[in-house]
Design an enzyme around this catalytic site. Structure first.
Site, mmCIF file in Angstrom:
data_model
loop_
_atom_site.group_PDB
_atom_site.id
_atom_site.type_symbol
_atom_site.label_atom_id
_atom_site.label_comp_id
_atom_site.label_asym_id
_atom_site.label_seq_id
_atom_site.Cartn_x
_atom_site.Cartn_y
_atom_site.Cartn_z
ATOM 1 N N TYR A 140 0.820 -1.210 0.000
ATOM 2 C CA TYR A 140 0.000 0.000 0.000
ATOM 3 C C TYR A 140 0.860 1.268 0.000
ATOM 4 O O TYR A 140 0.383 2.346 -0.341
ATOM 5 C CB TYR A 140 -0.939 0.033 1.213
ATOM 6 C CG TYR A 140 -2.095 -0.956 1.133
ATOM 7 C CD1 TYR A 140 -2.210 -1.846 0.087
ATOM 8 C CD2 TYR A 140 -3.073 -0.974 2.118
ATOM 9 C CE1 TYR A 140 -3.259 -2.750 0.027
ATOM 10 C CE2 TYR A 140 -4.135 -1.874 2.060
ATOM 11 C CZ TYR A 140 -4.216 -2.757 1.017
ATOM 12 O OH TYR A 140 -5.258 -3.646 0.947
ATOM 13 N N LYS A 190 3.455 -15.395 1.915
ATOM 14 C CA LYS A 190 3.428 -16.120 0.634
ATOM 15 C C LYS A 190 4.893 -16.348 0.258
ATOM 16 O O LYS A 190 5.363 -15.969 -0.827
ATOM 17 C CB LYS A 190 2.666 -15.265 -0.399
ATOM 18 C CG LYS A 190 2.333 -15.966 -1.688
ATOM 19 C CD LYS A 190 1.251 -17.020 -1.570
ATOM 20 C CE LYS A 190 1.062 -17.740 -2.898
ATOM 21 N NZ LYS A 190 0.258 -18.959 -2.800
ATOM 22 N N ASP A 222 -3.024 -18.150 1.000
ATOM 23 C CA ASP A 222 -4.161 -18.812 0.348
ATOM 24 C C ASP A 222 -4.741 -19.899 1.252
ATOM 25 O O ASP A 222 -5.956 -20.015 1.424
ATOM 26 C CB ASP A 222 -3.776 -19.371 -1.040
ATOM 27 C CG ASP A 222 -2.382 -19.982 -1.087
ATOM 28 O OD1 ASP A 222 -1.630 -19.853 -0.096
ATOM 29 O OD2 ASP A 222 -2.032 -20.595 -2.106
ATOM 30 N N ASP A 250 -11.445 -8.889 6.782
ATOM 31 C CA ASP A 250 -12.827 -8.782 6.281
ATOM 32 C C ASP A 250 -13.479 -10.158 6.243
ATOM 33 O O ASP A 250 -14.667 -10.319 6.539
ATOM 34 C CB ASP A 250 -12.853 -8.179 4.868
ATOM 35 C CG ASP A 250 -13.008 -6.662 4.897
ATOM 36 O OD1 ASP A 250 -12.546 -6.050 5.879
ATOM 37 O OD2 ASP A 250 -13.571 -6.090 3.940
#
Ligand code: NAD
Length: 356
Positions: A140, A190, A222, A250
């Site tokens: 970000y 990851k 994942d 979320d």
């Protein structure tokens, strides 16, 4: 006396913050807390008044106050502005300005809401998970970033970056939180594909050496997403990067019944904090008196606990929410057949009454 900067922001931000302020005013009266509320501008509302989503005056007030209570930012009307003027840049800028790197997102299922969860009751009952998300670095904030013309077409790019020190400090936050809980940290990355995640994993291993009482495990993001919906109670504390934490929290929110139930704290190294619900400005329901204010009210509880040293009063706020849910009152997002459906305002009033 504690000074609290109140930033309602946009959309449902104003409606839900109004309920949190009722709670703070009641706490001031009841327990002589002397919390001074100072209103400021951020997001689209700030852009409309000042031409900037994060005016200098808001930055000055943030430095002058003891903590920040924020509603939400964003909305359709500002979507076509150039990127740096959009409401979300105001929020990212404030997090960066105050170096609020440790974002704590508890996902706790209130037993009364088990039927509102998207999962079967036996999978979620008793869920108490803490997601610790790194908030001021990663993709970000990384550069280079942009959209350029390349090879005869548009080309977009962002860069995922982490300094070792940025991973270390969020690691320490997660381990210290785990020490007060079930003493298990699961680091999400990851590392099988991304070099930045190899550094993340290696650094977490090193941080773990300072906390021999806490067990560290690693999981690829994942698989983490899959495990969150398969068997969420296996986790105690999950620590992860800015992007992965945004998405996984979320997902965890829905396990608790509604995104309108989840508060958050974003802390710097001195435990200065910004407190906000994890949801956005929900323009689809703004102005309709149907937004759930409980995540924002529970954010006040987190503020009392983490920045203002008032853990017992924080517990009282949590208990008041429990009482209201026990009485069967629900906003639309968490209501099932037979519940008493109330609006945003009424839910705020009910929590205030339950505090007495
Ligand atoms: P959102 O979280 O605003 O809404 C997602 C869905 O959840 C919507 O259907 C909404 O009605 C519902 N919802 C959210 N909060 C609720 C509540 N308290 N009670 C009941 N229902 C609720 O996410 P979005 O729709 O992707 O984004 C809307 C705007 O918010 C965008 O401009 C986005 O950039 C911004 N945003 C801001 C923040 C923040 O301020 N921290 C976070 C996420 C998104």
């Amino acid at each position: 006396m504690s000074k609290i900067l109140v930033l309602p922001g946009d959309g449902i931000g104003k409606e839900i913050i109004a309920q949190a302020l009722k709670v703070i005013n009641r706490l001031n009266d009841e327990f002589n807390l002397d919390m001074e509320l100072i209103k400021g501008l951020i997001g689209g509302a700030a852009y409309d008044e000042t031409g900037s989503p994060l005016p200098q005056e808001t930055i000055n007030l943030a430095h002058d106050c003891d903590s920040i209570l924020l509603g939400a930012v964003g909305g359709y009307e500002w979507e076509s502005l150039e990127r740096d003027l959009r409401p979300e840049r105001g929020l990212l800028g404030l997090r960066e300005e105050m170096d609020l790197y440790a974002n704590l997102r508890p996902a706790i299922l209130y037993p009364q809401l088990a039927s509102a969860s998207s999962l079967k009751e036996e999978l979620v009952s008793g869920l108490d998970l803490m997601i610790v998300r790194e908030l001021v670095a990663g993709i970000y904030f990384g550069s280079p970033r942009g959209v350029i013309e390349k090879n005869g077409q548009s080309f977009g790019f962002n860069t995922a970056t982490y300094y070792q020190s940025e991973i270390e400090r969020i690691g320490h936050s997660a381990f210290q939180i785990a020490q007060k809980r079930d003493k298990r940290v699961c680091s999400v990355d990851k590392a099988n594909v991304l070099e930045v995640c190899e550094l993340w994993r290696e650094t977490m291993e090193n941080v773990a050496k300072s906390y021999p009482d806490v067990e560290l495990s690693h999981i690829y993001v994942d698989n983490a997403a899959m495990q969150l919906v398969k068997e969420p109670k296996q986790f105690d504390v999950m620590v992860t990067s800015n992007l992965f934490g945004d998405i996984l929290s979320d997902c965890a929110a829905m396990l608790t019944g509604s995104i309108g139930m989840l508060p958050s704290a974003s802390l710097n190294k001195d435990n200065y904090g910004m407190y906000e619900p994890i949801h956005g400005s929900a323009p689809d329901i703004a102005g309709k008196d149907i937004a759930n204010p409980l995540a924002t009210i529970l954010s006040v509880a987190m503020m009392l606990r983490y920045s203002l040293g008032q853990a017992k009063i924080a517990d009282k706020v949590g208990m008041a929410v429990n009482v209201v849910l026990d009485q069967g009152y629900r906003t639309k997002d968490i209501a099932a057949d037979g519940d008493k459906v109330v609006g945003t305002e009424e839910m705020g009033d009910l929590v205030v009454s339950a505090l007495q």
